[in-house]
Write an enzyme that holds these catalytic residues in place. Structure first.
Site, short mmCIF file in Angstrom:
data_model
loop_
_atom_site.label_atom_id
_atom_site.label_comp_id
_atom_site.label_asym_id
_atom_site.label_seq_id
_atom_site.Cartn_x
_atom_site.Cartn_y
_atom_site.Cartn_z
N GLU A 120 0.83 -1.20 0.00
CA GLU A 120 0.00 0.00 0.00
C GLU A 120 0.87 1.26 0.00
O GLU A 120 0.60 2.21 -0.74
CB GLU A 120 -0.95 -0.02 1.20
CG GLU A 120 -1.93 -1.19 1.13
CD GLU A 120 -3.28 -0.89 1.73
OE1 GLU A 120 -4.21 -0.59 0.97
OE2 GLU A 120 -3.39 -0.96 2.97
N GLU A 140 -5.00 -8.81 2.74
CA GLU A 140 -6.06 -8.49 3.69
C GLU A 140 -7.29 -9.38 3.55
O GLU A 140 -7.83 -9.87 4.56
CB GLU A 140 -6.44 -7.01 3.55
CG GLU A 140 -5.45 -6.04 4.17
CD GLU A 140 -4.22 -5.80 3.30
OE1 GLU A 140 -3.33 -5.04 3.73
OE2 GLU A 140 -4.14 -6.37 2.19
#
Length: 266
Positions: A120, A140
């Site tokens: 990210e 995730e």
């Protein structure tokens, strides 16, 4: 220069090198790391002698994502920085480049793990170099979580949507070669040479007119979501301003005189 026990700051000429420094945890995010990282971005923005930033990790890893225990601030290690988080509840997102875009070009040098929060943060960088054995991924969903660091927004704007959705929805890992094939990184180099390559690219950036470099970067991001007509208008306004600078005049003189330009940001 600043820094914390989990984030080191050093200079290589006109390049600031920010290094995630928690190798025993594969540079998983901690409060000390986030505070040091945010301060580093601000320092680079404010120091006109800095023309580029190289972002990397110590000990053969870039970043393995969040360390929930460390981010909870348990123990003295996290408690030292608690007041910073209270003063700016958005600090962690700024540090991770979700809510902050540095003025200067940011070049990522990735070795080893660059997963979850690491991938990210990578999306907030401008140019990306990876070692051959680097690993990328957004894990995730495999853990029943959501990649809230910006990936559902930014990833599809940086790589083809089919690849973005596969990465987001499968939660699988990607090799450096796979990451390059889908456009997530621009260079794959032998292991241990990512930092060297990133510094080489930074030197090329540093040799260019700093005002022009910053304006070009700003224009690319500013116009990304505009219509073509609006984007061209915005580009023209920003670009003409560069032509009026002493940097532009020096670049033209240096070209005519067949010498290296000496830029002074004016």
């Amino acid at each position: 220069m600043g820094g914390t026990e989990h984030l080191t700051v050093r200079r290589e000429g006109a390049t600031m090198v920010l290094t995630l420094n928690r190798p025993e945890a594969r540079n998983a995010l901690s409060i000390a790391m986030l505070v040091g990282l945010y301060d580093g971005w601000l320092e680079a923005d404010e120091d006109d002698s800095v023309r580029s930033v190289v972002f990397t990790g110590a000990g053969g890893s870039f970043c393995a994502g969040m360390d929930l225990k460390a981010l909870a601030g348990r123990g003295m290690e996290g408690e030292r920085y608690r007041d910073r988080l209270k003063a700016d509840p958005d600090l962690h997102w700024k540090a991770m480049l979700r809510h902050h875009r540095p003025r200067k070009p940011v070049i990522a040098a990735v070795e080893g793990y660059c997963v979850a929060g690491g991938t990210e943060m990578l999306q907030g960088t401008d140019i990306r170099v990876a070692g051959e054995s680097a690993t990328f991924g957004l894990f995730e969903v495999a853990r029943g979580l959501f990649p809230i660091g910006g990936s559902t927004v930014r990833l599809q704007r940086q790589i083809p949507r089919t690849h973005a959705l596969e990465m987001l929805l499968t939660g699988r890992s990607y090799t450096a070669r796979e990451a390059a094939a889908i456009g997530l990184v621009g260079h794959v180099v032998p292991d241990g040479q990512a930092l060297e390559k990133a510094l080489e690219i930074a030197e090329r950036v540093n040799a260019c007119g700093p005002l022009a470099v910053e304006a070009v970067k700003a224009s690319v991001y500013e116009t990304a979501e505009l219509t073509e007509a609006d984007g061209l208008a915005a580009e023209l306004a920003r670009g003409w301003a560069v032509f009026d600078t002493a940097d532009a005049k020096e670049g033209a003189r240096a070209f005519a005189e067949k010498r290296a330009p000496v830029y002074r940001r004016a």
